[in-house]
Design a protein around this motif. Structure first.
Motif, PDB file in Angstrom:
ATOM      1  N   LEU A 164      -4.020  66.689 -80.789  1.00  0.00           N
ATOM      2  CA  LEU A 164      -3.236  65.481 -80.972  1.00  0.00           C
ATOM      3  C   LEU A 164      -2.386  65.561 -82.088  1.00  0.00           C
ATOM      4  CD1 LEU A 164      -3.656  63.351 -78.692  1.00  0.00           C
ATOM      5  CD2 LEU A 164      -5.368  62.298 -80.482  1.00  0.00           C
ATOM      6  N   SER A 165      -1.144  64.873 -81.695  1.00  0.00           N
ATOM      7  CA  SER A 165      -0.333  64.651 -82.992  1.00  0.00           C
ATOM      8  C   SER A 165       0.347  63.259 -82.891  1.00  0.00           C
ATOM      9  CB  SER A 165       0.595  65.797 -83.144  1.00  0.00           C
ATOM     10  OG  SER A 165       1.897  65.594 -82.727  1.00  0.00           O
ATOM     11  N   LEU A 166       0.562  62.741 -84.038  1.00  0.00           N
ATOM     12  CA  LEU A 166       1.440  61.442 -83.692  1.00  0.00           C
ATOM     13  C   LEU A 166       2.521  61.513 -84.841  1.00  0.00           C
ATOM     14  CD1 LEU A 166       1.517  58.205 -83.180  1.00  0.00           C
ATOM     15  CD2 LEU A 166       0.088  57.968 -85.228  1.00  0.00           C
ATOM     16  N   ILE A 167       3.752  61.238 -84.407  1.00  0.00           N
ATOM     17  CA  ILE A 167       4.767  61.455 -85.271  1.00  0.00           C
ATOM     18  C   ILE A 167       5.687  59.843 -85.491  1.00  0.00           C
ATOM     19  CG2 ILE A 167       7.321  62.362 -85.446  1.00  0.00           C
ATOM     20  CD1 ILE A 167       6.159  64.507 -83.662  1.00  0.00           C
ATOM     21  N   VAL A 168       5.864  59.595 -86.608  1.00  0.00           N
ATOM     22  CA  VAL A 168       6.312  58.405 -87.017  1.00  0.00           C
ATOM     23  C   VAL A 168       7.680  58.542 -87.525  1.00  0.00           C
ATOM     24  CG1 VAL A 168       6.203  55.987 -87.780  1.00  0.00           C
ATOM     25  CG2 VAL A 168       4.253  56.748 -86.640  1.00  0.00           C
ATOM     26  N   ARG A 227      12.370  54.561 -85.642  1.00  0.00           N
ATOM     27  CA  ARG A 227      13.379  55.538 -84.832  1.00  0.00           C
ATOM     28  C   ARG A 227      12.373  56.186 -83.612  1.00  0.00           C
ATOM     29  NH1 ARG A 227      18.527  54.402 -84.387  1.00  0.00           N
ATOM     30  NH2 ARG A 227      18.883  54.368 -86.718  1.00  0.00           N
ATOM     31  N   GLU A 228      11.394  56.540 -84.236  1.00  0.00           N
ATOM     32  CA  GLU A 228      10.578  57.197 -83.226  1.00  0.00           C
ATOM     33  C   GLU A 228       9.071  57.368 -83.492  1.00  0.00           C
ATOM     34  OE1 GLU A 228      11.426  61.534 -83.017  1.00  0.00           O
ATOM     35  OE2 GLU A 228       9.482  61.790 -81.959  1.00  0.00           O
ATOM     36  N   ILE A 229       8.274  56.897 -82.385  1.00  0.00           N
ATOM     37  CA  ILE A 229       6.945  57.010 -82.482  1.00  0.00           C
ATOM     38  C   ILE A 229       6.445  58.015 -81.375  1.00  0.00           C
ATOM     39  CG2 ILE A 229       4.692  55.866 -82.395  1.00  0.00           C
ATOM     40  CD1 ILE A 229       5.607  53.718 -83.533  1.00  0.00           C
ATOM     41  N   THR A 230       5.808  59.207 -81.526  1.00  0.00           N
ATOM     42  CA  THR A 230       5.509  60.173 -80.759  1.00  0.00           C
ATOM     43  C   THR A 230       3.909  60.173 -80.766  1.00  0.00           C
ATOM     44  OG1 THR A 230       7.444  61.332 -80.484  1.00  0.00           O
ATOM     45  CG2 THR A 230       5.783  62.266 -79.615  1.00  0.00           C
ATOM     46  N   LEU A 231       3.348  60.129 -79.407  1.00  0.00           N
ATOM     47  CA  LEU A 231       1.927  60.601 -79.407  1.00  0.00           C
ATOM     48  C   LEU A 231       2.166  61.940 -78.522  1.00  0.00           C
ATOM     49  CD1 LEU A 231      -1.017  60.168 -80.413  1.00  0.00           C
ATOM     50  CD2 LEU A 231      -1.177  58.816 -78.312  1.00  0.00           C
ATOM     51  N   SER A 232       1.432  63.142 -78.962  1.00  0.00           N
ATOM     52  CA  SER A 232       1.584  64.177 -78.092  1.00  0.00           C
ATOM     53  C   SER A 232       0.254  64.927 -78.016  1.00  0.00           C
ATOM     54  CB  SER A 232       2.617  65.101 -78.574  1.00  0.00           C
ATOM     55  OG  SER A 232       2.338  65.911 -79.858  1.00  0.00           O
ATOM     56  N   TYR A 233       0.062  65.420 -77.091  1.00  0.00           N
ATOM     57  CA  TYR A 233      -1.218  66.251 -76.789  1.00  0.00           C
ATOM     58  C   TYR A 233      -1.146  67.616 -76.036  1.00  0.00           C
ATOM     59  CZ  TYR A 233      -6.107  67.365 -75.412  1.00  0.00           C
ATOM     60  OH  TYR A 233      -7.351  67.925 -75.168  1.00  0.00           O
ATOM     61  N   ARG A 255       2.096  70.983 -73.175  1.00  0.00           N
ATOM     62  CA  ARG A 255       2.115  69.764 -73.967  1.00  0.00           C
ATOM     63  C   ARG A 255       2.615  68.760 -73.434  1.00  0.00           C
ATOM     64  NH1 ARG A 255       6.289  67.944 -77.572  1.00  0.00           N
ATOM     65  NH2 ARG A 255       5.294  66.711 -79.323  1.00  0.00           N
ATOM     66  N   ALA A 256       1.992  67.402 -73.725  1.00  0.00           N
ATOM     67  CA  ALA A 256       2.461  66.381 -72.955  1.00  0.00           C
ATOM     68  C   ALA A 256       2.398  65.162 -74.253  1.00  0.00           C
ATOM     69  CB  ALA A 256       1.323  65.934 -71.941  1.00  0.00           C
ATOM     70  N   TYR A 257       3.586  64.459 -73.830  1.00  0.00           N
ATOM     71  CA  TYR A 257       3.713  63.304 -74.979  1.00  0.00           C
ATOM     72  C   TYR A 257       4.359  62.125 -74.449  1.00  0.00           C
ATOM     73  CZ  TYR A 257       8.585  65.070 -74.742  1.00  0.00           C
ATOM     74  OH  TYR A 257       9.924  65.282 -74.390  1.00  0.00           O
TER      75      TYR A 257
END
Lengths: 470, 1037
Positions: free
Chosen positions: B891-895, B972-978, B994-996
């Motif tokens: 799991l990852s989270l990008i801000v 600008r971006e928040i992404t949650l991906s798995y 990978r889905a996000y």
């Protein structure tokens, strides 16, 4: 690879490949209008008419135009600057410098071309001198980076000397007294009209005295030798499909796809500004609306026309709303230049007339009167056409010089309204402070007759001094 | 202990691709292996061992075997950058030995948002670049300026040189973000001097993806995006509008009764409307004939000016009509692979991006192919082809749609009684649904890049790389104006149509020799020498007509009258020779020098050629013995310094130096040939000299890196239009005059804050750049400081009237001036005692309660133009961004956020809404809630007047309250991906999935009241940048 770096353009002409033959000369000469026509499309009216009593607020936001008729211009809001007038002069200077070295098939065409360039230069300096007084004098085309960038203003007397020299040069160069078909290029009769106008100005404003009055009268009377006459119907002079008619001496040509609109598009009325209860007659006069009514004929001007004056309806329309039988004044609009309607849109593409015969007649009257001669013949010629069957009620009878002068000035208002002449007429006749309501309180503030030099112009040329008083 | 065999696959967490070449070592031993082409490894271990996975560019991971026989690992891209490879001009270099200033974009930025324009990805992700979204139009390029640019006359127009796979381009439009391998920005002159000719504004090097040896990998990326506005203007309702507009009209009528007739007319607040098609608005008095409308959703209110009468009206929210929830879909399919002899990659993509405003959008097809073949043992040949076909629809006028139409009074009719669409007041402030539907505008672009290059290893130390490319852009535009109602009662059927066809055609030929050698043990030396030839042509053909008999044919064949026909062509050639030598002593002392000699066809005959040198040095301090005495926390430290000279001629048109006579216009049918440009054969290269000093610092074993740069760039011989005095007849002449300084600092910090503790990783990246410009020199022009333009204002410190703003030596670009609002007069008495206000329209200058109290700066009792004050600057001075990536197992989270500080925006739209400059535009809620009223005297919003400029001029003149700070922080971006566990998908024959879910442009934290705070200067309506919500999936086979 170095050879590959020497490219010459395909789709443009560069400075060293032009001015080779007669066609170049004519194309280059015409380029005076590239710069001049956009000035004529609205600035010429602003300089020549906008500060007078002709116009007042219209229906739409005036966007600063009120600064002219309210006479509140200053160095920061000084009206149009002079740059494109100088570009026109540059184009004329270029033609004057280059044409003598070019071979023409007919020598007369060459001298006509040169004469036109000289007349144009004289006309533009005449605008400059009347508007700002002293102005920089430029008689050679610049051909690259200028050596020094600043240039002082030249005394207005010297400017008038140049104008008169140019006109004399032009009049000697014009091979004949004929007009071009469109009457939209300078000709000898038009140059004579201009000479008359210039000399009237210098006689009255520059202490030119009798000598200049006589020069004016002579030049103006020479105009009468050409193929000019008053049209029967006043309205016909200005109609779109009647361009180049025999009353015209010189007009600047406007045409769809060639030019933008002329200034009446800010004096007409758009349909959605006309309420449904406006009287049918006014609606009919206006027809398809167009433009925006940003300024409009003033009440003071409208009241100087009598009902039997055919120039009234041909010059402006008054709109009244009718409610329960009561009619209330609603708006006014200039109809002199109403263009034509194409695909649902009104296009203001009438030619802007610089000189026409009625103007010349009234200038003859002005010169005669100043010289102590009877001006009534010319005045009556103009009035006869204006009042038609009712002329007898308006017959002009020679009076004192002062009374005559006043009558001529008022006749010019009715005859030449909205043609960009009124402000200069008021200055020439010395009546601006008397007749312009917004100047009533400024008697004695003579500096107001000249315009301020725009700050933006001065910021580019530190040697240009502001006109005193601004 | 039992030995067992552990097998597994190593993948990249972000993309799911398998990763070859990963070192797999048993911790504490030298025993190890590495992953093969398909990412597989196999190793013998003891069950209590720990495996260490490491690879360049990825965070090292340690995993306890704990008796397992299968261990799959997803490697997380490491942001530690000190050992990354950096692409430099005509080569590649490790950051360890780099001595110049080069920033590399973190390409994970490209993973989630389907950028219609790749340049947008640079926003906040690279130091030294000011990247501003100036419009929400899909596909539009943002404004990209490096280190403040080099232009005095157009500070926003100094675009960097883009080099995409070796091909010079002026933008990154129409490149698929799915095909980007890396983006790097060469910033200082020493790094860009090798591109001499056009390098002053920085060089952005983009490499696209290429095939890798190994089994074929197929990747599919797809996303769906919904976009809508995050912020709307706070505008009045129809009821509020009628109330304030009628009172405002009456207020203006106090001095100007000639306007009062408008109260009864067929305008937004006037009662002259009816139910017919003759009027554009609904506002009208209640009568027996129209009272039925009250049952059909119309509302009523007493006339605020005459409560005995009832006004009825219908309200329409024009922002709701103009904006929509827009859908965007993005697909990209690629396959790559190769053998020892050849590698290849092919990809195809489709992007369809609807605009948040109706009738706007962007679509693009991309085809990308590249291949490499080893034709001989020492010769590789590479080829690539990129093709894109894009088209867009834009609004016909940004101001008319995004300021005027969206604020059409809510009383305007949306539909007439018969159900047909009404046109609004007129096209320039119209019903956007009607007018946007009546105009057809299609812009199509085909871009094709063909590149061919080879690498010939002539000898062990000597190689030659020739390359050739062709880049063509074909534009086909078609515009058509259907017949339309300009206003309710003006029908226009000229049916103007136009078509244009343009062709841009660019050839390049380069050849580079490279020599590399190490002398003795420690003397590393390399040299490059090459040539470059660049040849560009433009051709365009345009035709326009009108008078078609029908709306159904939008092309020119239907026109009955030709209105314009034209074609033109133009040509430019630039040739250059360049070279570079690099030397280092044991990677400790570093030196590099480069130079380029360039000639351009469009320069003046006297100055075609220019020489652009650059030199840089570096010192890897940590290689010194004394470094061991430094605390361990600092693991590496390099000092860098560089100096170079670069050129620029981007402002120079193809035949500029030769002067120009323009053709094509007529006077009474006769051709006019007009001298429109003065010749200047002395035109020469613009030269920028840049000093750059900086350091690269590694902390905690280089897990955290800090890059710092200070620069000072002075651009001399600026190719600048010198404004000429007006008596010349010309506004300007292009000359080499003046000198501009930009100086600033840049920081970049990247690091793995937390790594590999029970699978949780947190990496952080931050960058910030500060730039300040100063005009050093201008051409002599008799003015103080050789000032050009500017305004005369009172200066309190000197007690004199002085010129401020414009361009002046010692001054800055982009200063703004306005009249300072001190407050609002509460009473007429207070107003009467204030200074005389020269800017009130008309001759009656009386001021009233509710008017603005202005600062009389020179205390002369008069408010005039000299009382203006400094109101800000259009350019931001601080820009930068922050990015955080948190990952836990799959799991990852990008801000990601970015910011800009220091720019001022003139919110002309708000001033217009509050001051009714339009005559018929909606009011803002500020008018409703804050404007001066006799029972609301303490406020900072003046009394509402109709056409403020004709009344008291409280707003139109330029009021400091509407010069707002544009400072913003953009979420600008928040992404949650798995990433699905490999074991789940492997059985389906899928390598990874990978889905996000991503939120893009979620929010601007700003005090700016307009819709788009990114660009300084005047805001008279901007296409807002919408919020987007994206759901995407990446599948690898």
């Amino acid at each position: 690879c170095t050879d590959n770096l020497e490219l010459s353009p395909t789709s443009t002409i560069t400075s060293n490949s032009f001015w080779q033959n007669e066609q170049d000369a004519m194309g280059g000469l015409n380029s005076m209008y590239q710069w001049f026509r956009p000035q004529v499309s609205s600035n010429l009216y602003i300089w020549g008419g906008a500060r007078s009593e002709e116009l007042s607020y219209g229906l739409q936001a005036s966007e600063g135009r009120e600064r002219y008729f309210e006479n509140t211009i200053d160095a920061n809001f000084a009206g149009p600057d002079w740059i494109r007038l100088y570009t026109t002069i540059y184009a004329a200077n270029l033609a004057i410098a280059e044409i003598p070295d070019i071979n023409f098939t007919e020598e007369s065409d060459k001298s006509r071309a040169l004469a036109r360039a000289h007349t144009m230069r004289a006309y533009v300096y005449f605008i400059l001198a009347r508007t700002w007084g002293d102005v920089p004098m430029v008689t050679e085309p610049i051909d690259g980076f200028p050596e020094s960038t600043g240039k002082e203003r030249t005394d207005v007397n010297e400017i008038f000397n140049l104008i008169k020299q140019d006109l004399d040069e032009a009049l000697s160069l014009f091979p004949d007294n004929s007009f071009p078909d469109c009457r939209c290029q300078w000709s000898r009769p038009a140059a004579n009209a201009l000479k008359g106008n210039v000399n009237l100005w210098t006689a009255k404003q520059m202490d030119g005295g009798q000598e200049d009055l006589q020069a004016a009268l002579t030049a103006l009377q020479q105009v009468q030798e050409a193929d000019v006459s008053l049209l029967q119907n006043f309205d016909d002079i200005f109609r779109y499909n009647n361009k180049g008619n025999s009353e015209i001496l010189m007009a600047v040509h406007f045409e769809d796809l060639e030019s933008g609109a002329m200034y009446n598009n800010s004096m007409y009325v758009r349909n959605d500004q006309i309420p449904s209860n406006v009287d049918e007659e006014s609606k009919e006069v206006l027809g398809t609306g167009g433009g925006l009514n940003r300024w409009a004929p003033s009440e003071l001007l409208r009241n100087q026309f009598t009902e039997d004056d055919s120039r009234k309806e041909a010059s402006f329309a008054e709109l009244y709303t009718v409610e329960n039988g009561d009619s209330t004044f609603y708006a006014s609009a200039v109809t002199k230049f109403r263009g034509f309607v194409d695909a649902g849109a009104r296009k203001f593409l009438d030619d802007v007339i610089l000189y026409r015969y009625a103007d010349v007649l009234l200038m003859i009257a002005e010169a005669k009167n100043a010289l102590g001669q009877d001006p009534s013949a010319e005045i009556n010629q103009v009035r006869q056409r204006a009042y038609g069957d009712d002329f007898s009620d308006h017959l002009f009878v020679n009076g004192s010089q002062e009374v005559n002068e006043e009558a001529i000035l008022q006749e010019r208002l009715r005859e030449l309204a909205f043609e960009g002449k009124r402000w200069w007429d008021l200055v020439r006749f010395g009546k601006a402070f008397d007749l312009v309501p917004s100047l009533h309180d400024d008697q004695g503030e003579g500096h107001l007759l000249l315009w301020p030099i725009p700050e933006s112009t001065r910021s580019l040329n530190g040697l240009v001094e502001q006109n005193p008083g601004y | 202990q039992d030995q067992l065999t552990v097998k597994g696959t190593v993948t990249v967490q972000e993309s799911g691709n398998t990763l070859p070449g990963v070192n797999v070592v048993v911790k504490g031993t030298t025993q190890g292996t590495s992953t093969g082409a398909n990412g597989h490894y196999e190793i013998m271990v003891s069950e209590n061992d720990t495996l260490v996975f490491s690879a360049v560019g990825f965070a090292t991971q340690e995993v306890a075997v704990a008796g397992r026989s299968a261990i799959d690992i997803a490697m997380v891209a490491s942001v530690a950058e000190l050992d990354e490879m950096v692409v430099i001009g005509y080569g590649e270099q490790s950051r360890k030995t780099l001595t110049t200033s080069v920033a590399k974009m973190d390409t994970s930025v490209l993973n989630n948002v389907p950028f219609a324009n790749v340049s947008s990805a640079l926003q906040g992700s690279v130091s030294g670049l000011r990247v501003q979204t100036t419009t929400g139009q899909p596909g539009a390029s943002p404004q990209v300026v490096l280190r403040g640019g080099t232009s005095i006359s157009n500070p926003d127009g100094a675009t960097p040189l883009y080099i995409v796979d070796g091909v010079k381009k002026s933008n990154l439009n129409d490149i698929s973000s799915n095909n980007i391998e890396s983006i790097q920005v060469l910033k200082d002159a020493a790094s860009t001097a090798i591109y001499g000719a056009r390098a002053s504004n920085g060089v952005i090097i983009v490499e696209t993806k290429s095939g890798q040896r190994g089994t074929t990998q197929i990747n599919y990326r797809s996303s769906i995006q919904m976009s809508q506005l995050g912020d709307f203007y706070d505008l009045g309702t129809a009821r509020e509008y009628i109330k304030f507009a009628r009172m405002g009209m009456a207020a203006t009528g106090e001095k100007h009764p000639e306007f009062l007739g408008r109260l009864d007319m067929a305008n937004g607040f006037g009662t002259g409307n009816d139910l017919t098609k003759n009027t554009a608005f609904t506002t009208q008095y209640l009568t027996p004939d129209n009272e039925h409308k009250l049952n059909e959703g119309w509302q009523s209110m007493p006339d605020p000016l005459d409560p005995s009468q009832t006004i009825i009206f219908k309200s329409t929210d024009w922002q709701d009509k103009l904006f929509r929830t827009a859908m965007t879909t993005n697909h990209y399919l690629s396959a790559s692979g190769g053998s020892e002899v050849a590698t290849y990659r092919v990809g195809a993509g489709y992007l369809s991006n609807e605009g948040a405003a109706i009738q706007t959008g962007y679509r693009r097809l991309n085809f990308d192919a590249s291949g490499s073949v080893k034709v001989r043992e020492n010769i590789d040949v590479n080829a690539n082809v990129n093709f894109s076909n894009s088209s867009d629809e834009q609004v016909f006028n940004i101001n008319q749609i995004f300021q005027r139409s969206l604020a059409l009074p809510s009383t305007a009719k949306f539909r007439y009684e018969d159900g047909t669409l009404a046109p609004g007041q007129n096209r320039s402030i119209g019903n956007p649904v009607y007018h946007l539907n009546r105009s057809v505008s299609e812009n199509n672009l085909n871009r094709l890049t063909l590149g061919l290059n080879a690498h010939w290893q002539i000898a062990d130390n000597l190689s030659f790389e020739p390359s050739a490319s062709l880049y063509t852009v074909q534009g086909i535009d078609n515009e058509f104006q259907k017949s339309y109602f300009f206003s309710a009662n003006q029908f226009i059927d000229s049916r103007d149509a136009s078509g244009s066809h343009s062709l841009f055609w660019q050839r390049e030929l380069d050849g580079v020799f490279t020599y590399d050698n190490t002398f003795g043990q420690d003397h590393n030396f390399s040299a490059k020498a090459g040539f470059s030839y660049f040849d560009r042509k433009n051709y365009s053909l345009f035709a326009a007509g009108r008078g078609a008999a029908t709306d159904n044919i939008p092309t020119l064949n239907a026109s009955s009258e030709e209105t314009a026909v034209s074609s033109s062509t133009s040509h430019q050639v630039i040739a250059g020779y360049f070279g570079r030598i690099s030397y280092d002593y044991n990677q400790k002392y570093l030196l590099s020098a480069s130079g380029r000699y360039d000639g351009a066809s469009n320069l003046g005959g006297n100055n075609k050629w220019g020489f652009f040198p650059g030199v840089s040095v570096g010192w890897n301090v940590h290689e010194e013995k004394f470094w061991s005495s430094i605390p361990d926390v600092a693991s590496s430290f390099k000092l860098r310094g560089s100096y170079g000279v670069t050129g620029n001629i981007s402002g120079l048109s193809d035949f500029h130096a030769q002067g120009q006579y323009s053709v094509g216009s007529e006077y009474n049918g006769q051709p006019m040939v007009t001298s429109t440009r003065l010749p200047n054969q002395d035109l020469k290269w613009e030269r920028s000299r840049t000093v750059d000093v900086g350091f690269d610092l590694g902390l905690f074993n280089d897990q955290v890196t800090v890059l710092f740069d200070y620069y000072r760039r002075v651009t001399d011989d600026l190719l600048q239009s010198l404004e000429l005095p007006q008596y010349t007849g010309f506004t300007s002449i292009l000359t080499n005059l003046g000198s501009l300084e930009n100086k600033g600092v840049e920081f970049e910090i990247q690091g793995d804050v937390i790594q590999n503790r029970s699978g949780f990783n947190w990496s952080l990246g931050a960058n910030a750049s500060y730039n300040q410009n100063k005009i050093l020199e201008l051409p002599e022009n008799d003015n103080e400081n050789n000032r050009i333009g500017g305004i005369l204002v009172y200066d309190r410190s000197s007690g004199e009237y002085v010129y401020k703003g414009g361009l002046q030596e010692g001054g800055r670009l982009g200063d703004l001036f306005a009249y300072q609002q001190l407050g609002i007069y509460a009473t007429d008495e207070e107003a009467a005692n204030g200074p005389t206000d020269e800017l009130v329209a008309g001759s009656d200058k009386t001021k009233f309660a509710g008017d603005v109290r202005w600062l009389d700066k020179d205390d002369n009792g008069t408010i005039d133009s000299r009382d203006r004050v400094y109101a800000g600057n259009i350019l931001p001075n601080w820009t930068g961004g922050f990015s955080n990536t948190f990952s836990y197992k799959n799991l990852s989270l990008i801000v990601r956020t970015d910011f800009a500080l220091g720019h001022t925006i003139y919110n002309e739209s708000l001033a217009r809404f509050n001051g009714q400059f339009q005559g018929d535009i909606n009011i803002s809620k500020e008018v409703v809630n804050q404007s001066w009223l006799s029972d609301r005297r303490q406020t900072d919003v003046p009394r509402y007047y109709w056409a403020d400029q004709l009344a008291q001029n409280n707003l139109f003149r330029g009021n400091t309250r509407y010069y707002e700070k544009g400072d913003y922080l953009a979420l600008r971006e928040i992404t949650l991906s798995y990433t699905l566990p490999t074991r789940w998908v492997k059985t389906l024959g899928i390598r990874n999935v990978r889905a996000y879910a991503t939120g893009n442009n979620l929010h601007y934290f700003t005090n700016y009241k307009g819709l788009l705070p990114e660009e300084g200067g005047q805001d008279s309506g901007r296409y807002p940048n919408p919020q987007s919500f994206i759901f995407g999936i990446n599948v690898g086979l």
